[in-house]
Design an enzyme around this catalytic site. Structure first.
Site, PDB file in Angstrom:
ATOM      1  N   GLU A  62      35.800  42.185  45.227  1.00 55.98           N
ATOM      2  CA  GLU A  62      36.672  42.931  46.144  1.00 55.98           C
ATOM      3  C   GLU A  62      36.196  44.372  46.294  1.00 55.98           C
ATOM      4  OE1 GLU A  62      41.094  41.081  45.823  1.00 55.98           O
ATOM      5  OE2 GLU A  62      40.332  41.994  44.023  1.00 55.98           O
TER       6      GLU A  62
ATOM      7  N   SER B 196      46.653  41.380  36.046  1.00 56.68           N
ATOM      8  CA  SER B 196      47.676  42.112  36.786  1.00 56.68           C
ATOM      9  C   SER B 196      48.610  42.774  35.787  1.00 56.68           C
ATOM     10  CB  SER B 196      48.450  41.123  37.665  1.00 56.68           C
ATOM     11  OG  SER B 196      49.778  41.577  37.874  1.00 56.68           O
TER      12      SER B 196
ATOM     13  N   LYS C  93      47.829  36.148  36.379  1.00 57.90           N
ATOM     14  CA  LYS C  93      46.774  36.518  37.333  1.00 57.90           C
ATOM     15  C   LYS C  93      45.425  36.785  36.682  1.00 57.90           C
ATOM     16  CE  LYS C  93      46.930  37.339  41.219  1.00 57.90           C
ATOM     17  NZ  LYS C  93      47.510  38.462  41.961  1.00 57.90           N
TER      18      LYS C  93
ATOM     19  N   HIS D  18      33.421  27.991  61.140  1.00 62.45           N
ATOM     20  CA  HIS D  18      34.796  28.402  61.481  1.00 62.45           C
ATOM     21  C   HIS D  18      35.727  28.303  60.271  1.00 62.45           C
ATOM     22  CE1 HIS D  18      33.477  27.897  65.719  1.00 62.45           C
ATOM     23  NE2 HIS D  18      32.855  26.849  65.220  1.00 62.45           N
TER      24      HIS D  18
END
Ligand code: ARG
Length: 461
Positions: free
Chosen positions: A292, A279, A285, A158
């Site tokens: 992804e 970024s 970043k 979970h």
């Protein structure tokens, strides 16, 4: 292509240009050209072998087709949309090269059995390549796992801290998924590798062909028993797309974990500069674009599977032009799976580093040893449910007191139950918690070491 060049003289006028474009598959089925040439060479040899054409004619056809292969490889054969599809393009060029004998190539054959043959040859090759890439991926997982048997990582259910694990055990879970993928592709191959060549348009042919002869030349294991089924079956493509979808499911799950692990919230891995991106606005970043993208590309492959199922569901026997729609999704799935496997393999091999110090801390900062307290009591005769309830209570009071289980005094343990002794501290240390799960397939170090050896054996299959 004008009516004179392709269809019979039954047509009075040429296709509307927009319709010609709509109808054409040459823009994508050129991908099949090498298989089309090989398939046609086998067909030509069979025509000569059975005496349907002379052996000189057979040789001329085979040589002419080989010449087209060279032209294609050198980039001088680039058929345009007027060719309609790769099959017409090749036949037309063949006739230019070898003269009228080129027009004999299509004897006892239809584009329907031809395209089915090409697609199967293509997929057979691609499956081999994907199996090779899966092995590379598995190899990197094993390399990392072998170095990290004793590295601990929080285990989750979970997405809540559950019980600590050997990092190797976690990686071996992905190894086993990839192993099933590898085996599944082998299984799919068995049904890909059946020859429809010689099924004709739908009903077979009036010529005394030898289907086993072409099947043997093309290394097919068998031939389709029924000509209607042979030209209209795309089960093999659907099966492949299922297998491809599952590969993507597995890659996507790993990708998701890497994304989580690389976040500030987890800090379990560091992404190396070679596999991360920045970024355009936020200078601090470092983004996990590779996993992804893998996660994102997964949807494409699922979509192609869905599309193929829908294409098939209402098709009356036998060939229908709908079947031309089988190719782009198949090619895109093959390319997506290959690219994703390669990217994830590189990412694992050199693009990320596990932060072992942080992982070692992570497994000490929670209650993921609570089961072991219950097990401790259960092993000393307390019924498990009773022990479970006692530990639940102590977790509650510890949380309220801002303590972890390791911080409790022995007297506190003994107040809870007289069976507790000094060895409780060892029993709930993360290392012992992991080591103790020595059941077959568990995360205990002994089990994991055995599993690593077994995995190397699986790799050698
Ligand atoms: N380009 C076609 C396809 O990909 C080849 C088969 C055409 N057959 C036909 N009967 N029109 O399916």
């Amino acid at each position: 292509m004008t009516k004179e060049q392709t269809w019979s003289q039954r047509f009075e006028s040429a296709l509307h240009p927009a319709i010609a474009l709509f109808n054409a598959s040459i823009g994508f089925d050129i991908e099949l050209i090498e298989y089309d040439l090989t398939g046609s060479q086998a067909h030509a040899k069979m025509l000569a072998h059975t005496g349907i054409i002379s052996s000189e004619e057979g040789e001329q056809l085979v040589t002419g087709l080989e010449e087209i292969r060279q032209e294609y490889r050198q980039g001088t054969f680039q058929p345009g949309v007027d060719a309609e599809d790769v099959h017409f393009a090749v036949e037309k060029r063949l006739t230019e090269i070898v003269g009228d004998v080129g027009k004999k190539l299509h004897t006892a054959r239809s584009r329907n059995d031809q395209v089915g043959t090409d697609t199967r040859l293509y997929l057979r090759d691609q499956i081999q390549q994907i199996k090779g890439e899966l092995r590379e991926f598995q190899g990197v997982l094993l390399d990392i796992a072998e170095k990290n048997v004793e590295t601990l990582i929080p285990g989750y259910t979970h997405l809540q801290r559950a019980q600590p694990l050997s990092l190797a055990h976690h990686l071996l879970a992905y190894f086993q998924m990839a192993q099933r993928d590898w085996e599944r592709l082998g299984d799919v191959s068995r049904r890909v590798n059946i020859s429809p060549l010689g099924c004709g348009a739908l009903a077979g042919t009036t010529f005394p062909i030898d289907r086993h002869y072409t099947a043997k030349l093309l290394d097919f294991d068998d031939i389709y028993a029924n000509s209607l089924d042979g030209v209209s079956d795309r089960d093999f493509a659907i099966e492949f797309l299922c297998a491809a979808s599952l590969i993507m499911v597995h890659l996507s799950r790993l990708a998701e974990e890497v994304i989580l692990w690389s976040s500030e919230e987890f800090r379990f891995v560091t992404l190396k500069d070679s596999c991360a991106t920045g970024s355009s606005i936020m200078p601090q970043k470092k983004n996990p674009d590779v996993p992804e993208l893998v996660r994102g590309k997964t949807g494409r492959v699922f979509g192609h599977l869905q599309a193929m199922l829908v294409i098939m569901k209402g098709l009356p026997l036998a060939y229908n032009k709908d079947l031309q729609e089988d190719k782009e999704g198949l090619f895109d799935s093959v390319n997506t799976v290959k690219a994703s496997l390669e990217a994830m393999t590189i990412l694992l091999r050199e693009g990320l580093e596990f932060r072992t110090q942080r992982l070692a801390e992570a497994v000490t900062e929670d209650f993921s040893n609570a089961t072991d307290v219950a097990d401790y009591l259960a092993a000393r005769g307390v019924p498990f449910r009773e022990a479970y309830n006692l530990v639940g209570k102590v977790v509650k009071t510890s949380i309220a007191a801002g303590k972890l289980l390791k911080d409790l005094e022995l007297s506190e343990w003994q107040q809870l139950h007289p069976a507790f002794a000094e060895d409780i501290y060892e029993a709930i240390s993360p290392r012992q918690v992991v080591a103790a799960r020595n059941s077959h397939g568990g995360t205990g170090f002994v089990q994991v070491s055995k599993a690593l050896i077994a995995a190397r054996v699986q790799m050698d299959q």
